[in-house]
Scaffold this active site. Structure first.
Site, PDB file in Angstrom:
ATOM      1  N   ASP A  44       0.831  -1.215   0.000  1.00 57.58           N
ATOM      2  CA  ASP A  44       0.000   0.000   0.000  1.00 57.58           C
ATOM      3  C   ASP A  44       0.863   1.261   0.000  1.00 57.58           C
ATOM      4  O   ASP A  44       0.515   2.261  -0.617  1.00 57.58           O
ATOM      5  CB  ASP A  44      -0.898   0.030   1.245  1.00 57.58           C
ATOM      6  CG  ASP A  44      -1.950  -1.051   1.175  1.00 57.58           C
ATOM      7  OD1 ASP A  44      -2.026  -1.730   0.123  1.00 57.58           O
ATOM      8  OD2 ASP A  44      -2.684  -1.221   2.168  1.00 57.58           O
ATOM      9  N   SER A  45       1.994   1.204   0.701  1.00 57.15           N
ATOM     10  CA  SER A  45       2.831   2.404   0.828  1.00 57.15           C
ATOM     11  C   SER A  45       3.350   2.852  -0.549  1.00 57.15           C
ATOM     12  O   SER A  45       3.429   4.046  -0.823  1.00 57.15           O
ATOM     13  CB  SER A  45       3.994   2.130   1.766  1.00 57.15           C
ATOM     14  OG  SER A  45       4.716   1.016   1.290  1.00 57.15           O
ATOM     15  N   SER A  92     -35.398  -8.466 -11.334  1.00 56.62           N
ATOM     16  CA  SER A  92     -35.297  -9.028  -9.989  1.00 56.62           C
ATOM     17  C   SER A  92     -35.357 -10.539 -10.177  1.00 56.62           C
ATOM     18  O   SER A  92     -35.557 -11.027 -11.290  1.00 56.62           O
ATOM     19  CB  SER A  92     -36.429  -8.537  -9.104  1.00 56.62           C
ATOM     20  OG  SER A  92     -37.654  -8.930  -9.675  1.00 56.62           O
ATOM     21  N   LEU A  93     -35.172 -11.276  -9.124  1.00 56.19           N
ATOM     22  CA  LEU A  93     -35.138 -12.729  -9.244  1.00 56.19           C
ATOM     23  C   LEU A  93     -36.259 -13.353  -8.428  1.00 56.19           C
ATOM     24  O   LEU A  93     -36.630 -12.823  -7.382  1.00 56.19           O
ATOM     25  CB  LEU A  93     -33.806 -13.269  -8.716  1.00 56.19           C
ATOM     26  CG  LEU A  93     -32.548 -12.873  -9.484  1.00 56.19           C
ATOM     27  CD1 LEU A  93     -31.316 -13.235  -8.679  1.00 56.19           C
ATOM     28  CD2 LEU A  93     -32.513 -13.549 -10.845  1.00 56.19           C
ATOM     29  N   GLU A 122     -23.848 -18.903  -8.302  1.00 54.78           N
ATOM     30  CA  GLU A 122     -23.161 -17.729  -7.759  1.00 54.78           C
ATOM     31  C   GLU A 122     -23.619 -17.452  -6.335  1.00 54.78           C
ATOM     32  O   GLU A 122     -24.783 -17.695  -6.007  1.00 54.78           O
ATOM     33  CB  GLU A 122     -23.497 -16.494  -8.634  1.00 54.78           C
ATOM     34  CG  GLU A 122     -23.225 -16.724 -10.098  1.00 54.78           C
ATOM     35  CD  GLU A 122     -23.806 -15.625 -11.005  1.00 54.78           C
ATOM     36  OE1 GLU A 122     -24.261 -14.584 -10.495  1.00 54.78           O
ATOM     37  OE2 GLU A 122     -23.803 -15.835 -12.233  1.00 54.78           O
ATOM     38  N   LYS A 124     -25.174 -15.202  -3.522  1.00 51.98           N
ATOM     39  CA  LYS A 124     -26.090 -14.065  -3.646  1.00 51.98           C
ATOM     40  C   LYS A 124     -25.647 -12.984  -2.667  1.00 51.98           C
ATOM     41  O   LYS A 124     -25.855 -13.092  -1.456  1.00 51.98           O
ATOM     42  CB  LYS A 124     -27.529 -14.496  -3.364  1.00 51.98           C
ATOM     43  CG  LYS A 124     -28.512 -13.373  -3.603  1.00 51.98           C
ATOM     44  CD  LYS A 124     -29.934 -13.859  -3.558  1.00 51.98           C
ATOM     45  CE  LYS A 124     -30.903 -12.753  -3.924  1.00 51.98           C
ATOM     46  NZ  LYS A 124     -30.710 -11.522  -3.164  1.00 51.98           N
ATOM     47  N   ASP A 126     -25.447  -9.609  -0.592  1.00 50.47           N
ATOM     48  CA  ASP A 126     -26.509  -8.828   0.037  1.00 50.47           C
ATOM     49  C   ASP A 126     -26.088  -7.367   0.116  1.00 50.47           C
ATOM     50  O   ASP A 126     -25.621  -6.890   1.135  1.00 50.47           O
ATOM     51  CB  ASP A 126     -26.776  -9.400   1.433  1.00 50.47           C
ATOM     52  CG  ASP A 126     -28.105  -8.942   1.980  1.00 50.47           C
ATOM     53  OD1 ASP A 126     -28.895  -8.359   1.216  1.00 50.47           O
ATOM     54  OD2 ASP A 126     -28.346  -9.159   3.174  1.00 50.47           O
ATOM     55  N   ARG A 145     -30.809   0.303  -9.108  1.00 47.43           N
ATOM     56  CA  ARG A 145     -31.808  -0.508  -9.788  1.00 47.43           C
ATOM     57  C   ARG A 145     -33.159   0.217  -9.841  1.00 47.43           C
ATOM     58  O   ARG A 145     -33.874   0.161 -10.830  1.00 47.43           O
ATOM     59  CB  ARG A 145     -31.949  -1.830  -9.045  1.00 47.43           C
ATOM     60  CG  ARG A 145     -32.961  -2.732  -9.651  1.00 47.43           C
ATOM     61  CD  ARG A 145     -33.004  -4.076  -8.961  1.00 47.43           C
ATOM     62  NE  ARG A 145     -34.070  -4.832  -9.555  1.00 47.43           N
ATOM     63  CZ  ARG A 145     -35.350  -4.674  -9.250  1.00 47.43           C
ATOM     64  NH1 ARG A 145     -35.695  -3.808  -8.325  1.00 47.43           N
ATOM     65  NH2 ARG A 145     -36.281  -5.364  -9.868  1.00 47.43           N
ATOM     66  N   GLU A 192     -23.319  -5.973  -7.748  1.00 46.63           N
ATOM     67  CA  GLU A 192     -23.733  -5.585  -6.404  1.00 46.63           C
ATOM     68  C   GLU A 192     -22.651  -4.734  -5.742  1.00 46.63           C
ATOM     69  O   GLU A 192     -21.473  -5.109  -5.751  1.00 46.63           O
ATOM     70  CB  GLU A 192     -23.950  -6.869  -5.588  1.00 46.63           C
ATOM     71  CG  GLU A 192     -24.882  -6.721  -4.425  1.00 46.63           C
ATOM     72  CD  GLU A 192     -26.366  -6.900  -4.799  1.00 46.63           C
ATOM     73  OE1 GLU A 192     -26.697  -6.959  -6.012  1.00 46.63           O
ATOM     74  OE2 GLU A 192     -27.179  -6.961  -3.865  1.00 46.63           O
ATOM     75  N   LYS A 316     -28.235 -19.840 -12.251  1.00 49.00           N
ATOM     76  CA  LYS A 316     -28.600 -19.362 -13.590  1.00 49.00           C
ATOM     77  C   LYS A 316     -28.291 -20.450 -14.604  1.00 49.00           C
ATOM     78  O   LYS A 316     -27.218 -21.068 -14.527  1.00 49.00           O
ATOM     79  CB  LYS A 316     -27.782 -18.105 -13.947  1.00 49.00           C
ATOM     80  CG  LYS A 316     -28.005 -16.947 -12.989  1.00 49.00           C
ATOM     81  CD  LYS A 316     -27.079 -15.779 -13.276  1.00 49.00           C
ATOM     82  CE  LYS A 316     -27.322 -14.667 -12.261  1.00 49.00           C
ATOM     83  NZ  LYS A 316     -26.322 -13.606 -12.302  1.00 49.00           N
ATOM     84  N   LYS A 340     -32.697 -18.924  -1.346  1.00 53.58           N
ATOM     85  CA  LYS A 340     -32.336 -18.140  -0.165  1.00 53.58           C
ATOM     86  C   LYS A 340     -31.944 -19.019   1.018  1.00 53.58           C
ATOM     87  O   LYS A 340     -32.534 -20.085   1.226  1.00 53.58           O
ATOM     88  CB  LYS A 340     -33.536 -17.278   0.274  1.00 53.58           C
ATOM     89  CG  LYS A 340     -33.906 -16.174  -0.710  1.00 53.58           C
ATOM     90  CD  LYS A 340     -32.927 -15.031  -0.576  1.00 53.58           C
ATOM     91  CE  LYS A 340     -33.481 -13.703  -0.999  1.00 53.58           C
ATOM     92  NZ  LYS A 340     -34.532 -13.142  -0.219  1.00 53.58           N
ATOM     93  N   CYS A 438     -28.511 -10.656  43.931  1.00 52.20           N
ATOM     94  CA  CYS A 438     -28.144 -11.768  43.049  1.00 52.20           C
ATOM     95  C   CYS A 438     -29.288 -12.776  42.947  1.00 52.20           C
ATOM     96  O   CYS A 438     -29.778 -13.250  43.974  1.00 52.20           O
ATOM     97  CB  CYS A 438     -26.886 -12.438  43.592  1.00 52.20           C
ATOM     98  SG  CYS A 438     -26.456 -13.935  42.695  1.00 52.20           S
ATOM     99  N   CYS A 441     -27.977 -16.200  44.786  1.00 49.75           N
ATOM    100  CA  CYS A 441     -27.703 -16.321  46.226  1.00 49.75           C
ATOM    101  C   CYS A 441     -28.299 -15.186  47.053  1.00 49.75           C
ATOM    102  O   CYS A 441     -28.216 -15.208  48.278  1.00 49.75           O
ATOM    103  CB  CYS A 441     -26.201 -16.403  46.476  1.00 49.75           C
ATOM    104  SG  CYS A 441     -25.347 -14.853  46.202  1.00 49.75           S
ATOM    105  N   CYS A 456     -22.346  -9.866  41.418  1.00 53.83           N
ATOM    106  CA  CYS A 456     -22.773 -10.369  42.714  1.00 53.83           C
ATOM    107  C   CYS A 456     -21.605 -10.220  43.677  1.00 53.83           C
ATOM    108  O   CYS A 456     -20.469 -10.526  43.331  1.00 53.83           O
ATOM    109  CB  CYS A 456     -23.153 -11.842  42.558  1.00 53.83           C
ATOM    110  SG  CYS A 456     -23.274 -12.693  44.119  1.00 53.83           S
TER     111      CYS A 456
HETATM  112  C1  9MJ Z   1     -26.481 -11.233  -6.424  1.00 52.82           C
HETATM  113  N1  9MJ Z   1     -27.266 -10.445  -5.740  1.00 52.82           N
HETATM  114  O1  9MJ Z   1     -25.413 -11.640  -5.959  1.00 52.82           O
HETATM  115  C2  9MJ Z   1     -27.875 -11.601  -9.651  1.00 52.82           C
HETATM  116  N2  9MJ Z   1     -26.861 -11.572  -7.771  1.00 52.82           N
HETATM  117  O2  9MJ Z   1     -28.604 -11.749 -11.905  1.00 52.82           O
HETATM  118  C3  9MJ Z   1     -26.203 -12.449  -8.599  1.00 52.82           C
HETATM  119  N3  9MJ Z   1     -27.893 -11.066  -8.445  1.00 52.82           N
HETATM  120  C4  9MJ Z   1     -28.787 -11.293 -10.688  1.00 52.82           C
HETATM  121  N4  9MJ Z   1     -26.845 -12.453  -9.764  1.00 52.82           N
HETATM  122  C5  9MJ Z   1     -29.616 -11.292 -12.633  1.00 52.82           C
HETATM  123  N5  9MJ Z   1     -25.102 -13.159  -8.266  1.00 52.82           N
HETATM  124  C6  9MJ Z   1     -30.421 -10.530 -11.852  1.00 52.82           C
HETATM  125  C7  9MJ Z   1     -29.892 -10.523 -10.607  1.00 52.82           C
END
Ligand code: 9MJ
Length: 719
Positions: A44-45, A92-93, A122, A124, A126, A145, A192, A316, A340, A438, A441, A456
């Site tokens: 990094d330095s 969305s999925l 993959e 998912k 968050d 989105r 993401e 997928k 999920k 306590c 006791c 205590c």
């Molecule tokens: C997430 N959230 O990690 C998709 N996602 O692909 C991955 N979301 C996604 N794929 C198509 N790994 C629509 C959403």
């Protein structure tokens, strides 16, 4: 001010455009190695040094290329985010939650293929879904989105994320079959934005120190950080990015997606990776139902040890032609699904609050919950830590709360859902009343100084503390009862022969020989103590009747009264009865006794249960306590390193440097920052540098961390 002068005066030698470009490209290459390849090439330095040189050139020239890392933070502060319409909607999925639904998904996919379908599996992530657009390799726009069709323009904020390249660049050594051959004319990549767990914890620690409100979880932290109208704030947050889908792409000569990009989802991810965009390293190609199950299992097991939150896996269909055949429903693609994990946050009700007493007497409030399935297990209890935490949450019994069980962290109540109180009969909501005695006791509780924990004070009688109290009493440096170790104490307590230290002196050989000793090895079975050992132990207990006063004081296990303090007390009070009468004021007139220790001592002796045990020690057990041993030497011994100078260097693994400093100071030592002839000793942790070398040159004593801990132990300090 001197920093500012430094900056102005520090004009780089080479102000040519060639050198400027050289630096931009070098810095971008280093960032890519770090973020995309997960394989840093310089420390990094070195990166920071080159970055400062680049800043120097920009200050002294007109050069301000769009792909320079210095361009990440623009100076415009936005009043609001512009709305953008996505060229291709962000999907969305669909969600599934169990194996049955997984089977159904796989069956649907089977219908579209001849053999077992191939999937791109993959994690998912968050965080927050974003679309990033590159034109001729330059990042030109990024958007949230939103509702899938329109989102908000967050270009300025996205540019501050170091993992996202401002300019695409082709992979240098090209042995990847999926790698891009040319920079596309247009690329709309989706992925993401998220905050890694380590960055999140660090950020929250800092926020708390500054009196700011911490974020509830990394997802909120990422969302809050992207929503900043001042990009400089976003830049200060540890955000990162993984790409997971290509929305649209056109080749350098206007070719369509299918002409220039690989024909699989997995290949397309490698394609964007070859352009410098980070892709999650756990993405896999897998086959059929078994392959999907394995991946789900695998990610579920990995989940606690990852440095980022995931809430499931995304499955997928790998083949893009098949994806196109299946197409979309109104909301989501038919060829992908989010499987999920059990939720990490749930709502439930607090039925009651109980109080547990730990081995050291700390009182911990515990919420009894209406059982709730969260993060893969059913939770019915949750620690509330201490009274402060109950106040911070504003919790009442009967409240609805959010419970979170993230990764390997123990379940926590993150907040009270105050809105739910409206639906409840007010009579069912009760204030949480922290006890004053306590729960085990009945002894008084104490809270000393700025400690948040309530404890205590009935150390000698409290069943929750009895094992520890008896073990401590028998220690070699206390009453020195040979043979009364951990396992025997455990057996005595479990088999109801001993409840407190006074009971030790009532034991008989007949009782002891039948004591059942549990073995802790598989080979050895449970056995009885036997007559010979029983007789020996009885003799040793009898011998302990005659010990000096300082040892008895230490053996009582009063908080903050180690053997050194016990010695001081024994020299100042000739009998235990005298000490028991002492007031806080009298105690604090003694040089080495502070306010906190004095409070612990007076609280301990004020507790009637403790008085009773002590009375029994003298009346029944007939202790014949002698005066403090080696009185004159002992009082000197309270500060064994008086005015001796220590130097701490390197990293200590068992304790923080501040703590080491405090402990040394408690032994009378001074702690200095540099080594000189006057240094008494150096404590060298891992990776000690020049201070260690100097100490060795000067022939000064050097302690390793282990030796230092031994040294502390000798003075009755255990870390
Ligand atoms: C997430 N959230 O990690 C998709 N996602 O692909 C991955 N979301 C996604 N794929 C198509 N790994 C629509 C959403």
């Amino acid at each position: 001010m001197s920093d500012l002068l430094d900056l102005i005066e520090n004009v780089p030698e080479d102000l040519s455009y060639e050198h400027y470009r050289e630096l931009v490209e070098l810095l971008n290459r280093y960032a890519r190695a770090y973020y995309v390849d997960d394989n840093p090439i310089v420390p990094d330095s070195e990166y920071d040094r080159l970055y400062r040189e680049l800043e120097g050139i920009e200050r002294n020239t007109e050069f301000k290329d769009a792909d320079a890392p210095t361009r990440r933070i623009g100076d415009a502060i936005l009043n609001s985010f512009a709305t953008v319409t996505h060229g291709v909607p962000l999907m969305s999925l669909g969600d599934i939650f169990n194996d049955e639904e997984l089977q159904a998904f796989n069956k649907r996919m089977l219908e579209s293929t001849v053999s077992a379908p191939e999937y791109c599996a993959e994690p998912k992530l968050d965080g927050l879904a974003v679309s990033i657009i590159y034109e001729n390799g330059i990042l030109v726009r990024a958007a949230t989105r939103g509702d899938g069709t329109t989102g908000e323009d967050i270009t300025a904020n996205i540019k501050t994320i170091k993992a996202i390249p401002l300019k695409l660049a082709l992979l240098a050594n090209e042995d990847n079959e999926y790698a891009a051959k040319e920079i596309p004319q247009y690329l709309d990549v989706r992925g993401e934005v998220f905050m890694p767990r380590d960055g999140f914890h660090k950020w929250n620690e800092e926020a708390k120190k500054k009196g700011q409100k911490p974020f509830a979880n990394p997802r909120n932290a990422a969302a809050g950080s992207l929503r900043q109208q001042d990009p400089r704030i976003t830049a200060s947050r540890p955000l990162t990015f993984n790409a997971y889908y290509v929305g649209d792409c056109r080749g350098a000569h206007g070719e369509g997606m299918d002409e220039i990009m690989p024909s699989t989802q997995y290949g397309r991810l490698q394609f964007v990776k070859s352009l410098g965009l980070p892709v999650n390293p756990l993405v896999r190609v897998t086959n059929g139902l078994e392959g999907l199950r394995d991946f789900y299992e695998f990610m579920g097991q990995k989940r606690p040890s990852l440095n980022y939150d995931i809430d499931g896996v995304v499955l997928k269909l790998n083949n893009i032609a098949l994806q196109e055949e299946l197409g979309f429903t109104a909301k989501a693609p038919r060829w992908a699904i989010a499987y999920k994990f059990p939720p990490e946050e749930e709502m439930t009700e607090v039925l009651n609050v109980d109080y547990q007493v730990g081995r050291t007497g700390v009182i911990t409030p515990v919420a009894r919950l209406k059982p709730v399935y969260v993060g893969g297990t059913t939770i019915s209890n949750c620690t509330l830590h201490n009274e402060e935490e109950i106040k911070r949450l504003g919790l009442k019994i009967g409240d609805t709360v959010i419970i979170r069980r993230a990764g390997d962290v123990i379940p926590q109540i993150t907040r009270v859902v105050v809105e739910k109180r409206e639906d409840k009969d007010p009579a069912t909501l009760k204030d949480v009343v922290f006890p004053t005695t306590c729960p085990v006791c009945g002894s008084a509780l104490e809270r000393v100084g700025d400690e948040v924990a309530a404890r205590c004070t009935g150390g000698l009688v409290c069943a929750a503390q009895q094992r520890q109290a008896i073990e401590h009493f028998a220690e070699r440096t206390a009453m020195d009862i040979d043979g009364l170790g951990e396992r025997i104490v455990e057996a005595l307590v479990d088999q109801n022969l001993v409840k407190n230290i006074a009971d030790l002196y009532t034991l008989t050989v007949e009782q002891l020989e039948k004591l059942i000793i549990d073995s802790n090895s598989k080979e050895e079975r449970t056995r009885l103590l036997g007559k010979t050992t029983a007789q020996k132990l009885i003799d040793n207990i009898a011998k302990s009747r005659q010990r000096p006063l300082n040892r008895l004081i230490y053996a009582l296990g009063i908080r903050d009264v180690g053997s050194t303090t016990a010695n001081v007390l024994a020299t100042n009070f000739k009998t235990l009865a005298d000490l028991m009468q002492a007031t806080k004021e009298q105690l604090t007139t003694i040089n080495t006794i502070g306010e906190v220790a004095a409070t612990h001592i007076t609280d301990f002796f004020a507790e009637p249960h403790n008085q009773e045990i002590i009375a029994r020690l003298f009346a029944e057990a007939k202790l014949e306590i002698s005066a403090c041993e080696q009185v004159s030497e002992m009082s000197l011994d309270t500060k064994p390193y008086l005015n001796k100078t220590f130097v701490l260097t390197g990293t200590l693994s068992h304790l923080k440097r501040d703590q080491a400093k405090q402990l040394l100071e408690s032994l009378g030592a001074k702690v200095a920052g540099s080594v000189s002839k006057k240094t008494f000793a150096v404590v060298a942790g891992a990776e000690a540098g020049s201070k260690l070398t100097k100490a060795q040159e000067l022939g000064i004593t050097v302690y390793t961390e282990e030796e230092f801990l031994e040294l502390l132990k000798k003075h009755n300090i255990t870390v």
